[in-house]
Every structure is written in C-alpha cells, then in structure tokens.
Design a protein around this motif. Structure first.
Motif, mmCIF file in Angstrom:
data_model
loop_
_atom_site.group_PDB
_atom_site.id
_atom_site.type_symbol
_atom_site.label_atom_id
_atom_site.label_comp_id
_atom_site.label_asym_id
_atom_site.label_seq_id
_atom_site.Cartn_x
_atom_site.Cartn_y
_atom_site.Cartn_z
ATOM 1 N N VAL A 114 -13.959 -8.601 40.624
ATOM 2 C CA VAL A 114 -14.148 -10.024 40.348
ATOM 3 C C VAL A 114 -15.553 -10.457 40.755
ATOM 4 O O VAL A 114 -16.246 -11.179 40.030
ATOM 5 C CB VAL A 114 -13.087 -10.855 41.097
ATOM 6 C CG1 VAL A 114 -13.354 -12.353 40.906
ATOM 7 C CG2 VAL A 114 -11.694 -10.497 40.611
ATOM 8 N N ALA A 115 -15.997 -9.942 41.907
ATOM 9 C CA ALA A 115 -17.332 -10.318 42.373
ATOM 10 C C ALA A 115 -18.413 -9.804 41.429
ATOM 11 O O ALA A 115 -19.393 -10.503 41.140
ATOM 12 C CB ALA A 115 -17.556 -9.769 43.783
ATOM 13 N N SER A 116 -18.225 -8.563 40.922
ATOM 14 C CA SER A 116 -19.239 -8.010 40.023
ATOM 15 C C SER A 116 -19.268 -8.759 38.703
ATOM 16 O O SER A 116 -20.342 -8.965 38.121
ATOM 17 C CB SER A 116 -18.975 -6.518 39.792
ATOM 18 O OG SER A 116 -17.737 -6.329 39.116
ATOM 19 N N ARG A 117 -18.110 -9.174 38.217
ATOM 20 C CA ARG A 117 -18.097 -9.943 36.985
ATOM 21 C C ARG A 117 -18.778 -11.299 37.181
ATOM 22 O O ARG A 117 -19.522 -11.764 36.313
ATOM 23 C CB ARG A 117 -16.668 -10.128 36.488
ATOM 24 C CG ARG A 117 -16.037 -8.839 35.959
ATOM 25 C CD ARG A 117 -14.784 -9.135 35.173
ATOM 26 N NE ARG A 117 -13.725 -9.678 36.020
ATOM 27 C CZ ARG A 117 -12.815 -8.933 36.647
ATOM 28 N NH1 ARG A 117 -12.846 -7.618 36.516
ATOM 29 N NH2 ARG A 117 -11.896 -9.490 37.390
ATOM 30 N N GLU A 118 -18.511 -11.906 38.304
ATOM 31 C CA GLU A 118 -19.190 -13.172 38.585
ATOM 32 C C GLU A 118 -20.683 -12.971 38.718
ATOM 33 O O GLU A 118 -21.485 -13.800 38.263
ATOM 34 C CB GLU A 118 -18.615 -13.791 39.866
ATOM 35 C CG GLU A 118 -17.157 -14.233 39.736
ATOM 36 C CD GLU A 118 -16.607 -14.767 41.039
ATOM 37 O OE1 GLU A 118 -17.315 -14.622 42.075
ATOM 38 O OE2 GLU A 118 -15.492 -15.325 41.037
ATOM 39 N N ARG A 119 -21.060 -11.832 39.314
ATOM 40 C CA ARG A 119 -22.482 -11.538 39.449
ATOM 41 C C ARG A 119 -23.113 -11.289 38.073
ATOM 42 O O ARG A 119 -24.257 -11.683 37.828
ATOM 43 C CB ARG A 119 -22.654 -10.316 40.342
ATOM 44 C CG ARG A 119 -24.090 -9.826 40.499
ATOM 45 C CD ARG A 119 -24.993 -10.902 41.038
ATOM 46 N NE ARG A 119 -26.361 -10.412 41.187
ATOM 47 C CZ ARG A 119 -27.421 -11.184 41.319
ATOM 48 N NH1 ARG A 119 -27.263 -12.513 41.327
ATOM 49 N NH2 ARG A 119 -28.627 -10.662 41.452
ATOM 50 N N SER A 120 -22.369 -10.676 37.178
ATOM 51 C CA SER A 120 -22.887 -10.434 35.828
ATOM 52 C C SER A 120 -23.168 -11.749 35.115
ATOM 53 O O SER A 120 -24.197 -11.908 34.447
ATOM 54 C CB SER A 120 -21.892 -9.593 35.020
ATOM 55 O OG SER A 120 -21.688 -8.325 35.613
ATOM 56 N N VAL A 121 -22.236 -12.672 35.243
ATOM 57 C CA VAL A 121 -22.446 -13.988 34.632
ATOM 58 C C VAL A 121 -23.676 -14.653 35.231
ATOM 59 O O VAL A 121 -24.492 -15.264 34.521
ATOM 60 C CB VAL A 121 -21.196 -14.865 34.834
ATOM 61 C CG1 VAL A 121 -21.457 -16.287 34.346
ATOM 62 C CG2 VAL A 121 -20.003 -14.258 34.101
ATOM 63 N N GLU A 122 -23.830 -14.506 36.535
ATOM 64 C CA GLU A 122 -24.987 -15.094 37.195
ATOM 65 C C GLU A 122 -26.290 -14.461 36.710
ATOM 66 O O GLU A 122 -27.299 -15.136 36.503
ATOM 67 C CB GLU A 122 -24.845 -14.926 38.706
ATOM 68 C CG GLU A 122 -25.990 -15.569 39.494
ATOM 69 C CD GLU A 122 -25.831 -15.348 40.994
ATOM 70 O OE1 GLU A 122 -26.772 -15.694 41.742
ATOM 71 O OE2 GLU A 122 -24.769 -14.818 41.398
ATOM 72 N N ILE A 123 -26.247 -13.133 36.492
ATOM 73 C CA ILE A 123 -27.442 -12.439 36.010
ATOM 74 C C ILE A 123 -27.806 -12.911 34.612
ATOM 75 O O ILE A 123 -28.980 -13.125 34.296
ATOM 76 C CB ILE A 123 -27.221 -10.915 36.039
ATOM 77 C CG1 ILE A 123 -27.175 -10.416 37.489
ATOM 78 C CG2 ILE A 123 -28.311 -10.183 35.256
ATOM 79 C CD1 ILE A 123 -26.826 -8.960 37.630
ATOM 80 N N PHE A 124 -26.797 -13.066 33.760
ATOM 81 C CA PHE A 124 -27.077 -13.575 32.417
ATOM 82 C C PHE A 124 -27.666 -14.982 32.476
ATOM 83 O O PHE A 124 -28.601 -15.305 31.737
ATOM 84 C CB PHE A 124 -25.795 -13.574 31.585
ATOM 85 C CG PHE A 124 -25.493 -12.257 30.945
ATOM 86 C CD1 PHE A 124 -26.239 -11.808 29.863
ATOM 87 C CD2 PHE A 124 -24.466 -11.463 31.426
ATOM 88 C CE1 PHE A 124 -25.975 -10.583 29.274
ATOM 89 C CE2 PHE A 124 -24.191 -10.233 30.832
ATOM 90 C CZ PHE A 124 -24.945 -9.796 29.757
ATOM 91 N N ARG A 125 -27.114 -15.792 33.357
ATOM 92 C CA ARG A 125 -27.642 -17.150 33.490
ATOM 93 C C ARG A 125 -29.073 -17.121 34.012
ATOM 94 O O ARG A 125 -29.943 -17.845 33.511
ATOM 95 C CB ARG A 125 -26.749 -17.964 34.438
ATOM 96 C CG ARG A 125 -27.201 -19.408 34.626
ATOM 97 C CD ARG A 125 -26.344 -20.112 35.658
ATOM 98 N NE ARG A 125 -26.351 -19.392 36.930
ATOM 99 C CZ ARG A 125 -27.363 -19.445 37.802
ATOM 100 N NH1 ARG A 125 -28.434 -20.174 37.532
ATOM 101 N NH2 ARG A 125 -27.303 -18.779 38.937
#
Length: 373
Positions: free
Chosen positions: A136-147
């Motif tokens: 879950v943390a990595s997916r949230e981090r991925s969204v943050e990276i895209f942003r």
C-alpha cells in the motif's frame, strides 16, 4: 625501524593497507569517501523568465512543425501518385513522402528533448534501491512520484506545450493510416476474392506450363499444382499474378472408398480426383505439401493440416475453415474441367465473409458457412 622489524610478517587488516616505499611505511585506507553529487548549476531558463518563455515557444514550434510534416505526408501521397510502369513517379512519391514523415517524427523528438533539457526540473536526485514487492505504501508512493513528475515537467501547468504535443502525436499516425488504407482493394474486400477465373467447362492445366490435364494422368497418391487453362492468355501487365493467386488449385487423387463426401457434394469429385484451393484459410500461405499415406495437405507456414478425403477439413493447426473445394468433372475428350467457380471466397478467414454466398454459386448451408467462417 630495524631490518628485523621490516622482515616480520604483517597481519592483514580489512580497515587499512600498509605500503612500504623506500623504507617508509605509508598507511592507506581501502575505503573512499562518497563524493556526493556535484553542486547544482542552474540553467539560464531557471534564472531568466524571458529565456524560459523563449524555450517554451521553441518547444511549441517544434511540435507545430511536426503537425505540418504529418499533413505534408498526406498531401505528398495524394498529390504525387504512383503511375504504373513509371519509376520516376515512384521515386518522387517515396522521396517527398519519406521527407515529410521524417520531418514529423524528428520534430517531435527534438521538441521533447528541448523540453526535457531546458524546462523540466534539472535537479539531480539519488534513488535508493529497495524491494520491488508491492504494498500500500509503495502504491501511494508511486502516485506521489507521478504527481511530482507532473509538477517538475510542467505537463499540466504548461498547457500550450501539452496541447501541441498531443496534437503532434495525434497527427503522426495519419500518414500511416492513409497509406495502409490504400493497400486495400477499392471494391468490397469479400467481392475481390469471391470470384476467380474458374468457369463451367474451363480445363485444369499444369502450373506453370498451362498443359491441360486428363483424368488418366492423375494417379493415386499424386498431387498436381493447377491453374486455369485460359490463364496463359493473360499478360503479366494485365493482372496475371493476381488472377493466378486467386485461382491456384491443388489436384489430388485418392481411392474412392476413402472419400467421405457430404450430401449434395458427391458430384464435386471425379473418380477419386478432388481439387481444392491452394490458398490456406489461415493467413493465405500456399498449401503445397501432400502426405500420401494419410492423405493430408500441410501448410508449411503454420502447419495447418487439411484432410483431403473429407472436403479438406482442418485436422490440425490454426486454420479455422476447410480449403474451398473446386467442383470438377471431365469433358468429352477426357480432360478435367471445372463445373463452376468456388462456392465461397478463397483465402484467409475474416469476419466480413460470414454468410457470404454468391447466388450464382451452389448454395452452402448456413450451419456449414458458420463453421467455415
């Protein structure tokens, strides 16, 4: 330091290395300091807003040039048509079409590189290695990276660049669409392969000599590559190859007790001699390999296998339809002749041919057409 001390063994150490040079002991560490990243050097576009705007206009300009190149490719293809037999028209068409497509693609590449080098974030970063297991943390981090990537590139903020890039990318495939569409026949695709040269009474002839074939010439186990006799009267500039590709037939003779003919199709063969289209129903390769013991026809491209004794039904491989059968008989002189054209379009299967039956042909039942399509 005495000679005795120098000759004494030195204990190895993982922390340091002792090097003796001209009688002097110099201790050197085997580790090195992390040099880190070099100091960040701001670009001219980071320091001067007017240069940033100029770089943005340059990127937009390259994307607009790409759009122009895509349109010019279509114009060149239409304005400089290829005239059959005129190599000068071929060269001119290829030259200007290639230049226009190259301009469209090159401009997108240059615009994208200029955008990345002059306007996107230029800060150096270091990413630590980590496990690739998702969480879950990595997916949230991925969204943050895209942003974060969107913010640094300015994709959402620089609307003019974004819109011109989308326009350039959208226009680039148009020349390919125009070119590929023009490869298809101008008439209906099914009609283009629904009729061949075979007509009632036309003799079967050897390929490529054009010599008519008598029924007595065909022995059990033999296979003949066949073309219509009238094909030899067509010149190469008059569609010889096109007509041959449609009408090519493979002629085989099997023992009559091995034939399993469907009701209504008993008269399509003659004394164990059967004729089938040579064009595979998978992707159109020539079916040219005959196995005498099993009476199977094999397509060498993808190994589709057809049973000669049962209307060339598929027994193996990716083909989904049997080979179309050419109804044959003999004339008063004993030569093999066609009763009529094929009862269905020849060649590879595609959805438009479903339920296609020419009223001039022998009607094929709907369930059989469903199976063959």
């Amino acid at each position: 330091m005495s000679a005795e001390d120098q000759s004494a063994p030195h204990e190895p150490s993982t922390e340091s290395v002792v090097v003796y040079d001209r009688g002097a002991a110099i201790e050197q560490s085997d580790a090195f300091e992390n040099p880190g990243l070099p100091p960040h050097r701001p670009r001219q576009t980071d320091l001067h807003p007017h240069k940033e705007r100029r770089a943005e206009r340059q990127v937009v300009g390259w994307f607009l040039v790409s759009m122009i190149g895509s349109v010019l490719a279509i114009v060149a293809y239409i304005a400089l048509p290829i005239t059959p037999g005129d190599m000068a028209s071929v060269r001119m068409n290829n030259l200007f079409l290639g230049l226009a497509i190259a301009l469209a693609l090159l401009s997108i590449g240059i615009g994208g590189m200029h955008w990345a080098r002059q306007l996107m974030s230029g800060h150096e970063v270091v990413e630590e290695r980590h496990h690739t297991r998702g969480s879950v943390a990595s997916r949230e981090r991925s969204v943050e990276i895209f942003r974060l990537g969107d913010e640094e590139s300015g994709f959402s903020r620089r609307t003019l660049i974004r819109n011109t890039l989308i326009g350039a990318v959208a226009l680039v495939p148009l020349p390919a669409i125009v070119l590929f569409r023009d490869l298809a026949p101008a008439e209906d695709a099914v009609e283009a392969i629904a009729h061949t040269m075979w007509e009632p009474g036309m003799r079967l002839a050897l390929d490529p000599s054009g010599t008519p074939i008598k029924a007595t010439d065909v022995t059990i186990g033999s296979a003949f590559h066949v073309i219509p006799e009238d094909l030899k009267g067509i010149g190469h500039n008059e569609g010889y190859l096109d007509q041959k590709a449609l009408a090519a037939v493979l002629l085989v003779r099997v023992p009559t007790d091995r034939l399993k003919e469907a009701p209504g199709r008993e008269g399509w063969s003659y004394d164990g001699i059967v004729a089938y289209s040579k064009i595979c129903t998978h992707v159109g390769c020539p079916v040219a390999l005959y196995e005498q013991q099993t009476h199977h026809l094999l397509c060498p491209c993808h190994q589709s296998t057809f049973d000669v004794t049962e209307h060339a039904k598929v027994v193996f491989g990716p083909a989904k339809r049997p080979l179309p059968q050419l109804p044959i008989t003999v004339d008063s002189e004993g030569y093999l002749v066609a009763q009529r054209d094929f009862t269905e379009p020849i060649g590879a299967s595609f959805f438009e041919r479903l339920h296609h039956v020419d009223p001039e042909h022998v009607q094929v039942s709907a369930p059989e057409m469903e199976t063959r399509a």
